[in-house]
Motif scaffolding. Structure first.
Motif, PDB file in Angstrom:
ATOM      1  N   HIS A 220       0.658  -1.217   0.246  1.00  0.00           N
ATOM      2  CA  HIS A 220      -0.182  -0.185  -0.132  1.00  0.00           C
ATOM      3  C   HIS A 220       1.322   1.148  -0.182  1.00  0.00           C
ATOM      4  N   ALA A 221       1.679   1.481  -0.998  1.00  0.00           N
ATOM      5  CA  ALA A 221       3.060   2.355  -1.223  1.00  0.00           C
ATOM      6  C   ALA A 221       2.329   3.204  -2.135  1.00  0.00           C
ATOM      7  N   SER A 222       1.484   4.696  -2.591  1.00  0.00           N
ATOM      8  CA  SER A 222       1.294   5.128  -3.644  1.00  0.00           C
ATOM      9  C   SER A 222       2.578   5.558  -3.623  1.00  0.00           C
ATOM     10  N   VAL A 223       1.875   5.649  -5.829  1.00  0.00           N
ATOM     11  CA  VAL A 223       3.660   5.699  -6.912  1.00  0.00           C
ATOM     12  C   VAL A 223       2.754   6.700  -7.096  1.00  0.00           C
ATOM     13  N   PRO A 224       2.811   8.147  -7.370  1.00  0.00           N
ATOM     14  CA  PRO A 224       2.549   9.285  -8.431  1.00  0.00           C
ATOM     15  C   PRO A 224       2.378   9.494  -9.347  1.00  0.00           C
ATOM     16  N   GLU A 225       1.904   9.909  -9.801  1.00  0.00           N
ATOM     17  CA  GLU A 225       1.509   9.712 -11.653  1.00  0.00           C
ATOM     18  C   GLU A 225       2.361  10.064 -12.244  1.00  0.00           C
ATOM     19  N   TRP A 226       3.247  10.590 -11.611  1.00  0.00           N
ATOM     20  CA  TRP A 226       4.716  11.666 -12.615  1.00  0.00           C
ATOM     21  C   TRP A 226       5.596  10.394 -12.910  1.00  0.00           C
ATOM     22  N   MET A 227       5.340   9.511 -11.667  1.00  0.00           N
ATOM     23  CA  MET A 227       6.258   8.465 -11.971  1.00  0.00           C
ATOM     24  C   MET A 227       5.988   7.422 -13.245  1.00  0.00           C
ATOM     25  N   HIS A 228       4.966   6.988 -12.951  1.00  0.00           N
ATOM     26  CA  HIS A 228       4.457   7.087 -14.182  1.00  0.00           C
ATOM     27  C   HIS A 228       5.141   7.006 -15.445  1.00  0.00           C
ATOM     28  N   ARG A 229       4.517   8.428 -15.981  1.00  0.00           N
ATOM     29  CA  ARG A 229       4.807   8.680 -17.073  1.00  0.00           C
ATOM     30  C   ARG A 229       6.372   8.663 -17.221  1.00  0.00           C
ATOM     31  N   ALA A 230       7.240   9.131 -15.903  1.00  0.00           N
ATOM     32  CA  ALA A 230       8.901   9.559 -16.150  1.00  0.00           C
ATOM     33  C   ALA A 230       8.926   8.459 -17.107  1.00  0.00           C
ATOM     34  N   PHE A 231       8.791   7.224 -16.342  1.00  0.00           N
ATOM     35  CA  PHE A 231       9.527   5.903 -16.421  1.00  0.00           C
ATOM     36  C   PHE A 231       8.717   5.571 -17.854  1.00  0.00           C
ATOM     37  N   GLY A 232       7.526   5.831 -17.802  1.00  0.00           N
ATOM     38  CA  GLY A 232       7.205   5.519 -19.533  1.00  0.00           C
ATOM     39  C   GLY A 232       7.759   6.320 -20.394  1.00  0.00           C
ATOM     40  N   ASN A 233       8.471   6.971 -20.265  1.00  0.00           N
ATOM     41  CA  ASN A 233       9.366   7.950 -21.472  1.00  0.00           C
ATOM     42  C   ASN A 233      10.843   7.706 -21.091  1.00  0.00           C
ATOM     43  N   ALA A 234      10.927   6.986 -20.459  1.00  0.00           N
ATOM     44  CA  ALA A 234      12.286   6.813 -20.190  1.00  0.00           C
ATOM     45  C   ALA A 234      13.062   5.741 -21.661  1.00  0.00           C
ATOM     46  N   ALA A 235      13.292   5.949 -22.108  1.00  0.00           N
ATOM     47  CA  ALA A 235      13.339   5.209 -23.950  1.00  0.00           C
ATOM     48  C   ALA A 235      14.263   4.507 -23.015  1.00  0.00           C
ATOM     49  N   THR A 236      15.447   4.127 -22.690  1.00  0.00           N
ATOM     50  CA  THR A 236      16.625   2.533 -22.601  1.00  0.00           C
ATOM     51  C   THR A 236      16.848   2.508 -21.184  1.00  0.00           C
ATOM     52  N   PRO A 237      17.513   1.622 -20.769  1.00  0.00           N
ATOM     53  CA  PRO A 237      17.996   1.103 -19.799  1.00  0.00           C
ATOM     54  C   PRO A 237      18.685   1.907 -19.316  1.00  0.00           C
ATOM     55  N   GLU A 238      19.611   2.963 -19.745  1.00  0.00           N
ATOM     56  CA  GLU A 238      20.751   3.980 -18.777  1.00  0.00           C
ATOM     57  C   GLU A 238      19.655   4.775 -18.746  1.00  0.00           C
ATOM     58  N   ALA A 239      18.790   5.125 -19.574  1.00  0.00           N
ATOM     59  CA  ALA A 239      17.711   6.541 -19.096  1.00  0.00           C
ATOM     60  C   ALA A 239      17.521   6.521 -17.904  1.00  0.00           C
ATOM     61  N   ALA A 240      16.215   4.576 -17.700  1.00  0.00           N
ATOM     62  CA  ALA A 240      15.536   4.723 -16.371  1.00  0.00           C
ATOM     63  C   ALA A 240      16.466   4.838 -15.410  1.00  0.00           C
ATOM     64  N   TYR A 241      17.798   4.736 -15.823  1.00  0.00           N
ATOM     65  CA  TYR A 241      18.931   4.197 -14.223  1.00  0.00           C
ATOM     66  C   TYR A 241      18.664   5.532 -13.389  1.00  0.00           C
ATOM     67  N   LEU A 242      19.024   6.318 -14.728  1.00  0.00           N
ATOM     68  CA  LEU A 242      19.436   7.669 -14.254  1.00  0.00           C
ATOM     69  C   LEU A 242      18.143   8.577 -13.816  1.00  0.00           C
ATOM     70  N   LEU A 243      17.236   8.039 -14.054  1.00  0.00           N
ATOM     71  CA  LEU A 243      16.226   8.845 -13.465  1.00  0.00           C
ATOM     72  C   LEU A 243      16.067   8.128 -12.176  1.00  0.00           C
ATOM     73  N   SER A 244      15.874   7.248 -11.777  1.00  0.00           N
ATOM     74  CA  SER A 244      15.389   6.116 -10.686  1.00  0.00           C
ATOM     75  C   SER A 244      16.861   6.850  -9.172  1.00  0.00           C
ATOM     76  N   VAL A 245      18.254   7.471 -10.185  1.00  0.00           N
ATOM     77  CA  VAL A 245      19.206   7.949  -9.013  1.00  0.00           C
ATOM     78  C   VAL A 245      18.797   9.392  -8.962  1.00  0.00           C
ATOM     79  N   ALA A 246      18.129  10.167 -10.557  1.00  0.00           N
ATOM     80  CA  ALA A 246      18.010  11.391  -9.724  1.00  0.00           C
ATOM     81  C   ALA A 246      16.333  11.820  -8.471  1.00  0.00           C
ATOM     82  N   ILE A 247      15.370  10.671  -9.286  1.00  0.00           N
ATOM     83  CA  ILE A 247      14.265  10.747  -7.821  1.00  0.00           C
ATOM     84  C   ILE A 247      15.077  10.020  -6.467  1.00  0.00           C
TER      85      ILE A 247
END
Length: 296
Positions: A220-247
């Motif tokens: 029951h941990a909520s995940v903000p809608e902006w995270m869904h959009r951000a990870f959905g727009n991460a075109a590569t594993p490298e981009a998703a990794y950098l996004l995770s570090v940034a968050i």
């Protein structure tokens, strides 16, 4: 927002015990990678009913012997008598462990409801009181900024946390969250309820967004809608990794600005994400002096 080294919160990292030789190598790589950041301690999880007890003990002993780190052993109420559970704690003490993360624990695999052992501890508060009777441990307990899934309400969940603190716990570590305001409101509510022990935020750098969503749904941990959009727009594993570090690094920086003095990172035995998050907020790794010995 930049923060100075002096203002950096202290760190702890959570690992889980390996189940395979490959997993043992991954755990040891995690320790080697993260120990140079100078964590206050690291913790090692404990399976329901002691299902990982031997592997947990081996992992703890190896980390103590080779990396010279302070280790917290996890302990749950599931599937064991009071005496069996307290004997695990005594075993931790014999290894030099002085910190315990005391949890009620999830039901064993295949079960949906926690049922106390007839001769066991029925709650984390009872477990904490029992631990206080057998050793001078520093005890941490779980806390839930968005309430435990089984809680009747957020207020009753905070009441339960207060019972655990009153029983002898010295700190609480939260379930992961992604909106710092959720944590800050929870911290304020705990203070209003008379809880004075530190509430330590648990931070989860996202290794796999899909898997994280499944885990978040269960706890029951909520995940903000902006995270869904951000990870959905991460075109590569490298981009998703950098996004995770940034968050995660932005979370830590924001929490430090709100007076948080310690953060607990859930590593999932993936050291690179946690390491890069810590580097992003200002930590500098020091050389790790290893003792002689084998991998966990």
């Amino acid at each position: 927002m930049a923060i100075t080294r002096k203002a950096l919160p202290s760190l702890s990292f959570e690992f889980f015990p390996p189940t395979t030789p490959e997993g043992g190598l991954r755990l040891w790589r995690s320790v080697e990678r993260l120990a140079p950041l100078g964590p206050q301690y690291v913790s090692v999880t404990y399976g329901a009913g002691g299902t990982t007890r031997d592997r947990t003990n081996v992992a703890i002993q190896t980390i103590i012997d080779r990396a010279r780190l302070n280790v917290a052993g996890h302990l749950t109420c599931v599937g064991a008598t009071r005496e069996e559970t307290l004997e695990v704690a005594r075993g931790y003490a014999r290894m030099g462990v002085r910190r315990i993360v005391a949890l009620r624990g999830d039901p064993p695999k295949g079960e949906t409801v926690f049922t106390p052992h007839p001769e066991g501890f029925a709650s984390a508060a009872e477990l904490v009181a029992g631990l206080r009777s057998v050793g001078d441990f520093e005890i941490a307990v779980g806390a839930y900024p968005e309430a435990h899934p089984e809680a009747a309400s957020a207020a009753s969940d905070i009441d339960n946390l207060k019972r655990k603190i009153d029983a002898g716990a010295s700190t609480a570590i939260t379930q992961f969250f992604f909106d710092n305001e959720v944590f800050l409101r929870f911290r304020d509510a705990c203070a209003k309820a008379g809880i004075t022990a530190p509430i330590v935020p648990g931070i989860l750098p996202v290794e796999n967004f899909g898997k994280m969503l499944n885990f978040a749904a269960r706890c029951h941990a909520s995940v903000p809608e902006w995270m869904h959009r951000a990870f959905g727009n991460a075109a590569t594993p490298e981009a998703a990794y950098l996004l995770s570090v940034a968050i995660a690094s932005e979370q830590c920086t924001g929490l430090a600005a709100e007076g948080v003095e310690h953060v607990h990172l859930y590593t999932l035995n993936n050291p690179d994400l946690a390491f890069d998050v810590c580097r992003a907020i200002g930590y500098v790794a020091a050389p790790l002096a290893l003792a002689k010995g084998g991998a966990a």
